[in-house]
Design a protein around this motif. Structure first.
Motif, PDB file in Angstrom:
ATOM      1  N   UNK A  75      37.226  40.817  46.872  1.00 55.30           N
ATOM      2  CA  UNK A  75      37.646  42.153  46.084  1.00 55.30           C
ATOM      3  C   UNK A  75      38.615  41.940  44.852  1.00 55.30           C
ATOM      4  N   UNK A  78      35.981  41.815  42.046  1.00 55.18           N
ATOM      5  CA  UNK A  78      35.294  43.363  41.945  1.00 55.18           C
ATOM      6  C   UNK A  78      36.052  44.311  41.613  1.00 55.18           C
ATOM      7  N   UNK A  79      37.464  44.421  41.929  1.00 61.98           N
ATOM      8  CA  UNK A  79      38.425  45.194  41.366  1.00 61.98           C
ATOM      9  C   UNK A  79      39.113  45.034  40.110  1.00 61.98           C
ATOM     10  N   UNK A  82      36.774  45.493  37.074  1.00 60.47           N
ATOM     11  CA  UNK A  82      36.209  46.675  36.690  1.00 60.47           C
ATOM     12  C   UNK A  82      37.519  47.630  36.684  1.00 60.47           C
ATOM     13  N   UNK A  83      38.625  47.403  37.362  1.00 60.83           N
ATOM     14  CA  UNK A  83      39.652  48.320  37.294  1.00 60.83           C
ATOM     15  C   UNK A  83      40.171  48.181  35.824  1.00 60.83           C
ATOM     16  N   UNK A  85      38.778  48.400  33.090  1.00 58.44           N
ATOM     17  CA  UNK A  85      38.018  49.217  32.201  1.00 58.44           C
ATOM     18  C   UNK A  85      38.927  50.542  32.168  1.00 58.44           C
ATOM     19  N   UNK A  87      42.167  51.135  32.445  1.00 59.27           N
ATOM     20  CA  UNK A  87      43.205  50.885  31.363  1.00 59.27           C
ATOM     21  C   UNK A  87      42.721  50.817  29.908  1.00 59.27           C
ATOM     22  N   UNK A 240      48.677  38.501  50.969  1.00 56.98           N
ATOM     23  CA  UNK A 240      48.508  39.811  50.419  1.00 56.98           C
ATOM     24  C   UNK A 240      49.172  39.788  48.985  1.00 56.98           C
ATOM     25  N   UNK A 243      46.794  38.143  46.542  1.00 57.63           N
ATOM     26  CA  UNK A 243      45.711  39.099  46.169  1.00 57.63           C
ATOM     27  C   UNK A 243      46.142  40.281  45.052  1.00 57.63           C
ATOM     28  N   UNK A 244      47.270  40.800  45.464  1.00 60.04           N
ATOM     29  CA  UNK A 244      47.572  41.848  44.492  1.00 60.04           C
ATOM     30  C   UNK A 244      47.917  41.361  43.078  1.00 60.04           C
ATOM     31  N   UNK A 247      44.623  40.197  41.372  1.00 60.68           N
ATOM     32  CA  UNK A 247      43.916  41.576  41.161  1.00 60.68           C
ATOM     33  C   UNK A 247      44.341  42.326  39.655  1.00 60.68           C
ATOM     34  N   UNK A 248      45.684  42.198  39.736  1.00 58.23           N
ATOM     35  CA  UNK A 248      46.554  43.133  38.657  1.00 58.23           C
ATOM     36  C   UNK A 248      46.286  42.124  37.344  1.00 58.23           C
ATOM     37  N   UNK A 251      42.981  42.698  35.872  1.00 57.92           N
ATOM     38  CA  UNK A 251      42.746  44.141  35.200  1.00 57.92           C
ATOM     39  C   UNK A 251      43.632  43.764  33.803  1.00 57.92           C
TER      40      UNK A 251
END
Lengths: 558, 108
Positions: A75, A78-79, A82-83, A85, A87, A240, A243-244, A247-248, A251
């Motif tokens: 994820x 994935x996140x 796409x996330x 966009x 922003x 965790x 992953x956080x 992802x950030x 993005x």
């Protein structure tokens, strides 16, 4: 020629023909057409072009396989991809479009200072180049695997077609070929996915039906020594927090990549930029929502196919793909007991991530034309991204560097056009060379381009729009410390440029450091901006003006 | 209904143009943006990462709910958020007379 090769040739020639026709019809004469397609691209077309620009060979070929083996932690891609966009569409696109002009460094130059512009132009070139090399190599690999051409000829052929439409048509030619390329790649991705979902579950909507197979997939995965697909924080070592942060970082990096931002300059209006953001993410989501389903279904089919089998009785597709080196079987075991995607794991069956998409029609038993379509889709993904990146490189080199540093005044329209085209030609020649001899560190660096973009571009763009007092010294200091911090940690933890890899500090992986780098950039920029003189009235007025789509008229509402 | 109905063209010297609408416009824009970004954060970082383990105890159509948010749900919400932003900004633009419309009232 096999049936598969025939269909591959058929679809490649058909799609390349379409691209060339579009290129000829959208050839351009002026710099405004060359750099921003005369700001006349309709929102729907721009959305499809952004989507094709965005989804690279790696998204198309590699992502589903990556998610299949990472499981829940897939994820982050994935996140993350796409996330960003959200922003872009809410924080950057409308304002940068209102401001207008041609390139991202140009905004930075006008908002802050000429020296920040040069740093930004160089950063844009470096980030884009690490990307483009991967695309050229990816296109070459598709040719060599499906058609038996050498990788070198594959790269040259890809480059010639891109050269044709990028030099002739600039942004306009690239945009309209990308619309066609998006259509090809999404059809190629969705057809096998829907077919496999239907075969396995009886429901032809993979995004919904892959839930049904997860329990079986989990138990089979454990049986073959893999992590459970549904268990959170089992795919990535950092858990965790990692992953956080990853992802950030992805993005923020997405929202800071110049080749994506520049597409929002091509719409007719500010409103068009907002809707382009919606259509772009809509088109991207069609593929990204399908990718985890493709990964799960194909992995299940793969594991079921080899369960209880010996090395001699494996499914046919394994023999077909064995010569490419993407599948390795340990011939000495009785039955296949372990499966892995890691080459050094010593498992009985080792499969490369890429195989899950490339061989998915064969693993699912689909006919030859679909395999050919898959190849055309992979080519479309690689070429569309490469073309968008090459435009950023040539515009940064000609518009932001050559005409700012070497020839400051007196360049005619014709001369600017010529330099733009020459820069594009040189960039393509360099990309051919690098695609044939990819530097060893490129594969690693591409994944980290996002972290670098997050730590450099994103904060200075955001503060440039939302904080009038952000100034040149602040932006320069923020960008340089953000970049230095991020790059230092990457070099510290990775084996690149001949340095040894050290342990991760506090479980933060080098992919995730960009988020912290962005925070460092932001903090330094605020502190330095506060301590130095605010920007001129003229600049502050400019920041005020980009807030409003146009000058105020009487309200239309009754 | 519009809070600018009695402003603007209603006389007065041109140099005293009322620019207070600018702050109100910007405030509305920021409020919308912050609301949407709060949702953006909740579905992705909240449900998909921070709360994924407790949410995974709920299973719908075979999907543990946390996993579904991380791989599907957050992306659906992202798409909707951008659409809501674009539509809502159209309304705010019209309300303040800064919509990019031509003289016939249609969009440029």
């Amino acid at each position: 020629m096999t049936e598969t090769q025939f269909w591959t040739f058929f679809f490649i020639i058909l799609t390349f023909g379409i691209y060339i026709v579009i290129a000829w019809r959208s050839r351009v004469k002026e710099t405004k057409e060359f750099y921003v397609a005369s700001q006349g691209v309709p929102t729907l077309a721009n959305g499809a072009a952004i989507a094709a620009d965005w989804m690279s060979a790696a998204s198309f070929i590699g992502m589903a396989g990556l998610i299949a083996f990472l499981g829940s932690d897939g994820s982050v891609y994935l996140m993350g991809w796409t996330g960003g966009y959200v922003l872009l569409a809410l924080l950057l696109a409308p304002y940068l479009r209102k401001w207008g002009k041609f390139t991202v460094p140009e905004f930075v130059g006008e908002r802050y200072s000429e020296s920040v512009r040069i740093v930004a132009a160089v950063a844009a070139i470096v980030v884009s180049f690490t990307y483009v090399v991967g695309q050229m190599a990816g296109g070459g690999i598709v040719f060599s695997r499906f058609l038996g051409l050498s990788i070198e000829w594959g790269v040259v052929l890809v480059a010639v077609v891109i050269f044709f439409y990028a030099v002739l048509g600039g942004m306009k030619g690239i945009t309209y070929t990308q619309v066609a390329q998006y259509t090809v790649l999404i059809i190629a991705y969705l057809i096998p996915a829907f077919a496999v979902a239907y075969q396995t579950t009886g429901i032809p909507v993979p995004q919904i039906s892959y839930g049904q197979i997860l329990t079986e997939l989990d138990s089979l995965s454990v049986e073959f020594g893999l992590n459970e697909f549904t268990e959170a924080f089992s795919g990535r070592a950092g858990g965790q927090i990692d992953v956080f942060l990853v992802t950030l970082s992805l993005m923020l990096g997405t929202a800071g990549l110049p080749h994506v931002i520049v597409r929002f300059y091509t719409t007719k209006t500010v409103r068009g930029a907002r809707y382009s953001g919606f259509w772009a993410l809509f088109f991207i989501a069609l593929l990204y929502l399908t990718a985890p389903a493709v990964g799960a279904f194909t992995k299940l089919n793969l594991l079921q196919g080899v369960q209880g089998q010996g090395p001699d009785s494996l499914p046919d597709w394994i023999n077909t793909w064995a010569p490419t080196g993407l599948v390795t079987v340990n011939e000495d075991v009785e039955t296949i007991g372990t499966v892995s995607n890691i080459a050094t794991s010593g498992a009985d069956l080792i499969v490369n991530n890429d195989i899950l998409v490339l061989a998915s029609p064969e693993i699912g038993g689909l006919p030859a034309p679909i395999v050919g379509l898959m190849a055309a889709g992979g080519m479309a993904a690689a070429m569309s991204t490469a073309a968008g990146l090459l435009l950023v490189i040539s515009s940064a080199a000609s518009h932001d560097l050559y005409f700012r540093v070497f020839k400051k005044t007196g360049a005619s329209e014709k001369e600017q056009m010529m330099v733009g085209r020459i820069a594009m030609g040189l960039a393509i020649l360099f990309a051919i060379w690098a695609g044939i001899n990819p530097p060893a560190f490129v594969a690693q660096v591409v994944a980290f381009a996002f972290g670098l973009a997050a730590a450099s571009f994103f904060p200075i763009l955001i503060l440039g729009i939302f904080w009038k007092k952000a100034n040149g010294p602040g932006a320069a200091a923020g960008m340089l410390t953000g970049l230095a911090f991020t790059a230092t940690y990457m070099i510290y933890t990775l084996e690149v440029f001949g340095t040894g890899a050290n342990d991760h500090i506090l479980n933060v992986s080098p992919e995730g450091i960009g988020a912290i780098g962005a925070a460092v950039n932001l903090t330094v920029m605020i502190v330095v901006s506060k301590l130095t003189a605010p920007p001129s009235e003229h600049v502050q007025e400019m920041v005020e003006e980009i807030r409003y789509p146009q000058t105020r008229k009487a309200p239309v509402r009754s | 209904m519009s809070d600018v109905a009695h402003e603007g063209t209603s006389g007065g010297p041109p140099e005293a143009e009322d620019t207070s609408w600018r702050q109100r416009y910007w405030k509305k824009n920021l409020r919308l943006m912050i609301t949407l970004l709060a949702i953006w954060f909740t579905v992705s970082f909240g449900f998909g990462i921070l709360l994924i383990e407790p949410l995974n105890n709920i299973v719908i159509l075979g999907f543990p709910l946390g996993l579904w948010f991380a791989q599907q749900g957050s992306i659906y919400v992202f798409v909707i958020l951008i659409l809501v932003y674009a539509l809502w900004m159209d309304r705010i633009d019209d309300e303040f007379g800064v919509a990019e419309r031509n003289d016939e009232g249609g969009y440029k």
